[in-house]
Design an enzyme around this catalytic site. Structure first.
Site, PDB file in Angstrom:
ATOM      1  N   TRP A   1      36.840  51.758  38.271  1.00 48.60           N
ATOM      2  CA  TRP A   1      36.612  51.097  36.995  1.00 48.60           C
ATOM      3  C   TRP A   1      35.277  50.374  36.965  1.00 48.60           C
ATOM      4  CZ3 TRP A   1      36.094  46.181  34.763  1.00 48.60           C
ATOM      5  CH2 TRP A   1      36.172  45.097  35.644  1.00 48.60           C
TER       6      TRP A   1
ATOM      7  N   HIS B   1      43.528  53.880  35.344  1.00 46.25           N
ATOM      8  CA  HIS B   1      44.467  52.757  35.345  1.00 46.25           C
ATOM      9  C   HIS B   1      43.711  51.440  35.159  1.00 46.25           C
ATOM     10  CE1 HIS B   1      47.608  49.974  36.655  1.00 46.25           C
ATOM     11  NE2 HIS B   1      46.791  49.522  37.572  1.00 46.25           N
TER      12      HIS B   1
ATOM     13  N   SER C   1      34.452  44.457  20.593  1.00 45.12           N
ATOM     14  CA  SER C   1      34.735  43.124  21.116  1.00 45.12           C
ATOM     15  C   SER C   1      33.713  42.097  20.650  1.00 45.12           C
ATOM     16  CB  SER C   1      34.750  43.160  22.647  1.00 45.12           C
ATOM     17  OG  SER C   1      35.832  43.928  23.107  1.00 45.12           O
TER      18      SER C   1
ATOM     19  N   HIS D   1      29.785  37.053  43.966  1.00 47.52           N
ATOM     20  CA  HIS D   1      30.826  36.996  44.992  1.00 47.52           C
ATOM     21  C   HIS D   1      31.562  38.335  45.064  1.00 47.52           C
ATOM     22  CE1 HIS D   1      33.644  35.198  41.712  1.00 47.52           C
ATOM     23  NE2 HIS D   1      33.940  36.467  41.836  1.00 47.52           N
ATOM     24  N   HIS D   2      31.262  39.243  44.141  1.00 42.79           N
ATOM     25  CA  HIS D   2      31.791  40.603  44.242  1.00 42.79           C
ATOM     26  C   HIS D   2      30.904  41.454  45.140  1.00 42.79           C
ATOM     27  CE1 HIS D   2      34.638  40.062  40.856  1.00 42.79           C
ATOM     28  NE2 HIS D   2      33.713  39.223  40.408  1.00 42.79           N
TER      29      HIS D   2
ATOM     30  N   ARG E   1      40.829  50.041  49.998  1.00 44.51           N
ATOM     31  CA  ARG E   1      41.318  50.381  48.672  1.00 44.51           C
ATOM     32  C   ARG E   1      40.740  51.721  48.250  1.00 44.51           C
ATOM     33  NH1 ARG E   1      38.296  46.340  44.380  1.00 44.51           N
ATOM     34  NH2 ARG E   1      39.592  47.470  42.915  1.00 44.51           N
TER      35      ARG E   1
ATOM     36  N   GLU F   1      34.220  38.584  32.452  1.00 46.30           N
ATOM     37  CA  GLU F   1      35.318  39.400  31.926  1.00 46.30           C
ATOM     38  C   GLU F   1      36.655  38.938  32.476  1.00 46.30           C
ATOM     39  OE1 GLU F   1      35.844  41.481  29.700  1.00 46.30           O
ATOM     40  OE2 GLU F   1      37.620  42.633  30.267  1.00 46.30           O
TER      41      GLU F   1
ATOM     42  N   SER G   1      49.613  26.678  27.766  1.00 41.53           N
ATOM     43  CA  SER G   1      49.380  25.315  27.283  1.00 41.53           C
ATOM     44  C   SER G   1      50.056  25.051  25.952  1.00 41.53           C
ATOM     45  CB  SER G   1      47.872  25.063  27.170  1.00 41.53           C
ATOM     46  OG  SER G   1      47.277  25.104  28.437  1.00 41.53           O
TER      47      SER G   1
ATOM     48  N   LYS H   1      44.003  22.554  36.044  1.00 40.06           N
ATOM     49  CA  LYS H   1      44.929  23.062  35.027  1.00 40.06           C
ATOM     50  C   LYS H   1      46.344  23.171  35.581  1.00 40.06           C
ATOM     51  CE  LYS H   1      41.849  25.656  32.020  1.00 40.06           C
ATOM     52  NZ  LYS H   1      42.195  24.928  30.801  1.00 40.06           N
TER      53      LYS H   1
ATOM     54  N   TYR I   1      37.517  35.995  33.245  1.00 39.93           N
ATOM     55  CA  TYR I   1      37.903  34.786  32.524  1.00 39.93           C
ATOM     56  C   TYR I   1      38.283  35.113  31.091  1.00 39.93           C
ATOM     57  CZ  TYR I   1      36.374  32.495  36.652  1.00 39.93           C
ATOM     58  OH  TYR I   1      36.266  32.133  37.963  1.00 39.93           O
TER      59      TYR I   1
END
Lengths: 809, 333, 101
Positions: A146, A82, A177, A309-310, A457, A262, A275, A338, A264
């Site tokens: 993942w 998933h 990509s 931070h992960h 999780r 990724e 926008s 934004k 972002y």
């Protein structure tokens, strides 16, 4: 014949691509950016439905405690597939659908810089998606999450083909990509209509540009990380082997150095869509457009500085924790800016509540929630409770569904008329929106609670007395609400395509150039390259004020006669065949090495045919863009920037692992510095020969060109000879790639560099053969120049390797 | 339309209130029972209220703008084309930055307070091994080895050193503090002082394979007396067995069990949990089942059925044999 | 034909001179690792020398000195970012042991 509001004559074809043939073969060989966009969109939507089914199975299993709907093994594969599917096969290619369809239209061009490479990116993407999902057919889907943490992904703890499918699929998708990223960077920088300065580009195009740089630079580290894993699993290396001295944090760092940019990559396009949509339906310009551009660029740049931070629970120490915490909080500032600018765009407007607007506003609200939970995660003490729990699952779905998916749906409803020539039903659209909004919040808001109540999780079931039952059930119901919303959308889409009202060129009174041509556009996009009057050029054309050309910039377009002198890129079957070769090689990697050889050779052959397909097509000789630079030259420099990340990661790993080997030999015990000095000298001299070759080609000196081209290749072969000797000598002394950590890092780094040299030799010999046959003239100098840039870069990487690996004690 | 919008905003609000009733779940992260957990909860509270405040402001902002500036028959078709406002941009850059500063300061303070550079000298040291899929606890200074249930004394500093013989796991007992990964090849530490006696639930929090969901644990915070008694009990040799328990012991001693498990005086395997004081534990199989003759017998007959892919195989015991061994194990206090 | 050169063009003489300098610096690099006196500063010294070679090839052979600034930004930006990330990665995995655990 209909006309737009500016009085330009337009075509009014009734169906998608009606002006072009609609045979299957024409779609398989298309190089038209609009068709490629549609291919991406249809494939991505199919994968999205697949990923959605996987999600519904997950939620059904978790609806009640101690459930036995699926086994633990199946569940673990479900959440892995998933996540991987939604990120790489759904959101990214749905974004690509818009990049492909719209970028040329938005900048007033007729196609992208490299249409055949564009098609190639699509077919390679499809191959990657097929490889990943073939694992379902073999009963061995990846089941490690993942982000597949080592060493759970090692051969010892994951012995089947599951992880191998995952590795090959991701590597293939990465090639697709990065190739597309280079294509779009050159397109956006070099193919804007005259008068469209960078600051006059639509904000969506700016966001796309930032995303392409993120892709080009963030994928190489994960490519390297996956290569390490592949070599550990297939060839017995030790990159993630604790007993051999490896650091399991290495995988996490390499993954997240990719993984954070990724996210972002996933969200900035949605920001760009919002926008465009909000100003159109508020009838006002985007508030603070320059600030929106700068904040997007800043987010992209700083996105490279927050990855750990992960890893707040991984034990990096208080200094690292603090540094990444502060960096992460800093990124919240341009993001918040934004949100406020979007609100200010709506403020004082005359808001039309179309479906597209609903989804765009939905993003603003839902991403605020997702962003705030992200700020909570930015504080390591708090994150130590929240990470790896349903709190972060709630966060990521608020930003990915509430953010990316809502943005994509806003785009779909907004650009559907342009892309299909039909209108969607606004009634069904709003129904779908509300179903999705309510369903999504019901599915994921309770997950904040589940996380706060300690539900980890990635657990296939939970005990009945944990206090998690009600929230899980609510979440499952919400998930089906999302499914229902998607179903309503599909009905809407189907009815629109069958018998929807025909769409005019400009159904929304738009602000940007795509609304200036028919719906859908003719194959050549614009009869006449549009004049550019400023940002929101089409709006200015309709309502003013029209700004003149940018001081020092290119003059306004001179109108050609309709269709006169327009060269449309010819279709090609080579992209399809190249992707097929890669697919065969990947299947070989999973089954039998013979297929790897077959697939590899096929791919090389098809690449050469693609490269020479237009060697003598007159329109392809000159490819200079608005910056006065050749497309091919610019693309090579972008590629070399990406290669800096590739080799930088390899060198950094070598140095990080230096001294950690548990057994010998050590570098100073085995290196032959004098010999390596000679090979270094040889490679440096080859660069001299290369510049002489280029000079010869540029002045049309056939004899000298042949001599120096061959000479460069020959010196390259000498270098490879030195390397072969060195490797053989090492192996004789018992120093192999499996020997120790030093062996693994050294041989992979220098082996990959040697592979680059070999590819360069092949390239140069091909050019030499062309020269021998009299088929390399002064007009082909750019082709030699870019081969030279590649060659010099390979030399320059060796300069770094020679010093950092061989010389530094 | 606007009422529908208000209703949509109400739905999550309702979930918020309803959900708010049940914060005392066993694994709750917002109930603190140690200094570490309290430090974390302090920062958690600040950030939560700030976030809720900002969410409400933005939410109401969106709703108000949509209602106020909706296209209406009387309003000008094309409104004033305002492009920006420099002062506003500065304001809504600086204000969030200040708010983040207010969050960053306590964050950094707590980071350094809760992660001492060196292991505190006066703490009770426990080495935690994370296995697929159970927890091993060794008290080096007390010479005690046990599994899946950790006893610590209240009011005394405890330092857990996390080690991993196989894959990455994560040690998480929410009421006693945040989680920390078990990373093979590294030594991670958690230091805390529990302040309330009681039982606290924990679970592995880093995906570690098929039965990651089945790797729970209990931490029992004892009064100092109770802890001392527990330590003594752990170090005592097992009592003599009679009857069904003796039968069970005999079966155990001649089966493959001895290759993996330690029971002092009977066997010394180290692949599985130490069972010397199995009966003193309230749960089995890493906290996923309560201990009774029925549950233990069911486990013994077919471990993978209860814990998918468990390394402990089904040994082909009959029902009677399983019950005998279960009786024996439960008597091991 | 291609309009991107800013007028000045390197000559064969320039190329040969660069080749000579590259050879000399390489020889120097190999030489200094045997000089005990330089051991304390050998690492920054070697890095500086290889950076000089890198720059010479990029500026002259790869023509960056004579080409549009755009190309320099496209390459040097990622180069600097990649170098920064490499240093960060090495720091975090303890290669420098700068921050105690």
């Amino acid at each position: 014949m209909s006309a737009d509001s500016a009085g330009h004559a337009l075509h009014a074809p009734a169906l998608v691509g009606a002006a072009a043939p609609s045979t299957v073969w024409s779609w398989l060989t298309t190089v038209d950016h609009k068709r490629i966009g549609i291919l991406y969109g249809v494939s991505a939507f199919a994968f999205f439905l697949l990923g959605g089914v996987e999600a519904l199975l997950i939620r059904l299993q978790l609806a009640v405690p101690n459930n036995t709907l699926v086994s633990a093994q199946t569940y673990n594969a479900l959440f892995t597939m998933h996540g991987t599917t939604m990120i790489f096969l759904a959101i990214m290619p749905l974004n690509a659908m818009f990049f492909n369809y719209l970028v040329p239209l938005l900048i007033g061009a007729r196609d992208v810089a490299f249409p055949r490479l564009n098609a190639l990116s699509y077919w390679i993407f499809l191959a990657g998606g097929l490889v990943l999902n073939a694992s379902l057919l073999t009963g061995t889907p990846p089941d490690v999450g993942w982000f597949g943490y080592a060493n759970l992904t090692s051969l010892h703890y994951s012995p089947g083909l599951n992880v191998d499918f995952w590795i090959f699929a991701l590597q293939i998708l990465g090639v697709s990509s990065v190739m597309a990223a280079i294509n779009f960077i050159v397109t956006i920088l070099n193919m804007r209509a005259p008068g469209m300065s960078m600051m006059r580009m639509p904000i969506f195009v700016w966001m796309i540009l930032v995303v392409q740089f993120l892709i080009a630079l963030a994928f190489p580290p994960i490519t390297v990380g996956l290569l390490f894993l592949m070599f550990d699993r297939f060839f017995g290396t030790h990159f993630y082997d604790v007993a051999a001295g490896a650091d399991l944090h290495l995988w996490q760092h390499l993954f997240w150095i990719f993984g954070h940019p990724e996210v972002y990559i996933l969200i900035l396009p949605a920001f760009g869509i919002v926008s465009e949509v909000l100003p159109t339906f508020a009838r006002k310009p985007l508030f603070g457009a320059p600030v929106m551009i700068y904040s997007g660029v800043l987010i992209g740049f700083f996105g490279f500085g927050v990855w750990s931070h992960h890893m707040f629970a991984a034990g990096m120490g208080p200094v690292a924790d603090s540094a990444f915490s502060i960096a992460t909080m800093l990124i919240a500032i341009p993001t918040g800016v934004k949100i406020f600018n979007w609100l200010a765009t709506l403020w004082g407007g005359s808001i039309r509540p179309t479906t597209a607007l609903h989804f765009a506003v939905g993003l603003v609200g839902l991403f605020t929630i997702g962003g705030l939970s992200g700020v909570m995660h930015a504080s390591p003490p708090v994150d130590l409770q929240q990470t790896d729990s349903y709190f972060v699952v709630a966060h990521l779905h608020y930003v990915l569904i509430g953010g990316s998916l809502f943005g994509l749906f806003a785009g779909i409803y907004y650009w559907w008329p342009k892309m299909t020539g039909r209108l969607l039903s606004e009634g069904l659209g709003r129904l779908s929106f509300w179903l999705m909004f309510v369903g999504f919040n019901l599915a994921f808001f309770p997950q904040h609670y589940l996380g706060a109540l300690g539900m980890p999780r990635r657990i296939y079931t939970y005990r009945a007395d944990e206090g998690w039952n009600a929230a899980n059930l609510a979440s499952t119901i919400g998930a089906f609400g999302i499914a229902l919303a998607v179903l309503v959308f599909m009905i809407n889409a189907w009815r629109s395509l069958r018998r929807g009202a025909p769409a005019p060129a400009d159904p929304w009174d738009g602000r940007t150039l795509e609304w200036r041509t028919s719906s859908p556009p003719p194959p050549h996009d614009f009869d006449v390259i549009p004049p550019i009057y400023g940002r929101d050029s089409f709006w200015r054309e309709k309502y003013g004020p029209r700004r003149g050309p940018v001081p020092g910039g290119a003059a306004l377009a001179e109108p050609h006669g309709a269709h006169s002198g327009i060269h449309l890129p010819a279709p090609s079957h080579w992209p399809l065949l190249i992707a097929l070769g890669m697919l065969i090689a990947a299947v070989g990697g999973l089954t039998h090495v013979a297929l790897v050889v077959v697939g590899g050779l096929w791919t090389v052959y098809a690449v050469v045919r693609l490269a020479l397909e237009h060697h003598r097509t007159p329109e392809h000789a000159e490819q200079t863009g608005v910056l006065g630079l050749d497309h091919r030259k610019m693309s090579m420099w972008v590629f070399l920037g990406s290669e800096c990340f590739f080799f930088g990661t390899l060198v950094a790993t070598y140095l990080a692992y230096k001294g950690r080997s548990v057994v010998g030999p050590a570098p100073h015990e085995i290196f032959n510095i004098p010999l390596t000095s000679l090979s270094t000298f040889d490679l440096l001299m080859s660069s001299l020969l290369m510049v002489l070759a280029l000079a010869a080609v540029q002045r049309g000196d056939q004899k000298r060109a042949q001599l120096w081209l061959f000479g460069t290749a020959f010196f390259g072969l000498i270098f490879l000879g030195f390397q072969a000797y060195e490797f053989t000598d090492f192996v004789h002394h018992g120093f192999t790639i499996q020997r120790n950590l030093f062996g693994s890092t050294f041989f992979l780094l220098t082996g990959l560099h040697g592979t680059h040299v070999a590819i360069g030799v092949f390239w140069l010999l091909s050019l030499w053969v062309l020269a021998l046959r009299g088929r390399l003239a002064a007009v082909d100098a750019t082709k030699v120049e870019i081969a030279g840039l590649y060659w010099h870069f390979v030399d320059v990487v060796w300069i770094a390797i020679f010093t950092l690996v061989y010389l530094i004690p | 339309m606007s009422s529908a919008r208000r209703a949509a905003w109400g739905a999550p609000g309702l979930a918020l209130t309803l959900g708010g009733c049940a914060w005392d779940a066993p694994m709750s992260t917002v109930i603190a029972r140690s200094d570490l957990a309290r430090d974390i909860l302090h920062v958690y509270g600040i950030i939560t209220w700030v976030s809720v405040g900002i969410a409400l402001v933005v939410g109401f902002g969106i709703a108000w703008v949509l209602v106020r500036f909706r296209e209406r028959p009387g309003t000008p078709q094309i409104p004033a084309q305002v492009r920006g406002h420099t002062l506003l941009e500065i304001a809504w850059t600086i204000v969030p930055a200040l708010i983040l500063l207010a969050i960053a300061i306590p964050t950094i303070q707590v980071i350094f307070r809760t992660q001492p550079q060196a292991a505190p000298r006066d703490s009770l040291d426990v080495t935690v091994y994370g296995h697929q899929w159970w927890w091993e606890f060794q008290y080096p200074t007390l010479e005690v080895v046990t599994a899946n249930e950790l006893h610590v004394p209240v009011g005394r500093r405890v330092t857990l050193t996390l080690q991993g013989p196989d894959v990455i796991h994560s040690f998480w007992v929410p009421r006693l503090g945040g989680k920390r990964d078990v990373v093979p090849g590294r030594l991670n530490r958690i230091t805390f002082t529990a302040d309330t006696p009681g039982e606290y639930r924990g679970q592995c929090a880093e995906f570690c394979g098929v039965s990651h969901a089945n790797m729970a644990m209990r931490v029992i915070v004892d009064t100092p007396d109770a802890f001392a008694r527990w330590v003594t009990q752990q170090k005592k040799d097992p009592a003599e067995t009679v009857g069904l328990a003796a039968e069970g012991k005999a079966i155990f001693a001649r089966s493959a069990c001895v290759g993996c498990h330690t029971i002092r005086g009977v066997s010394s395997g180290t692949l599985g949990p130490d069972l010397t004081t199995f009966g003193s534990r309230g749960t089995l199989a890493a906290g996923i089942l309560p201990v009774s003759v029925d549950t233990v017998a069911a486990w013994l007959k077919n471990p993978p059925a209860l814990k998918p892919d468990a390394k402990m195989p089904a040994l082909g015991l009959t029902d009677a044999q399983a019950r005998a061994v279960a009786t024996y194990l439960i008597e091991l206090k | 034909m291609s309009a991107e050169h800013s007028g000045e063009q390197p000559t064969v003489g320039t190329y040969l001179l660069v080749a000579l300098v590259l050879t000399l610096v390489t020889a120097l690099e190999v030489g200094v690792i045997y000089v005990r006196r330089l051991a304390p500063i050998i690492v920054p010294l070697l890095i500086a020398m290889s950076a000089a070679k890198f720059a010479l090839v990029a500026l002259f052979y790869m023509h960056l000195r004579y080409d549009s600034r755009v190309l320099t930004f496209l390459f040097v930006g990622p180069l600097i970012l990649a170098s920064g990330l490499a240093v960060a990665l090495m720091t975090l995995t303890g290669a420098f042991l700068v921050f105690g655990r």
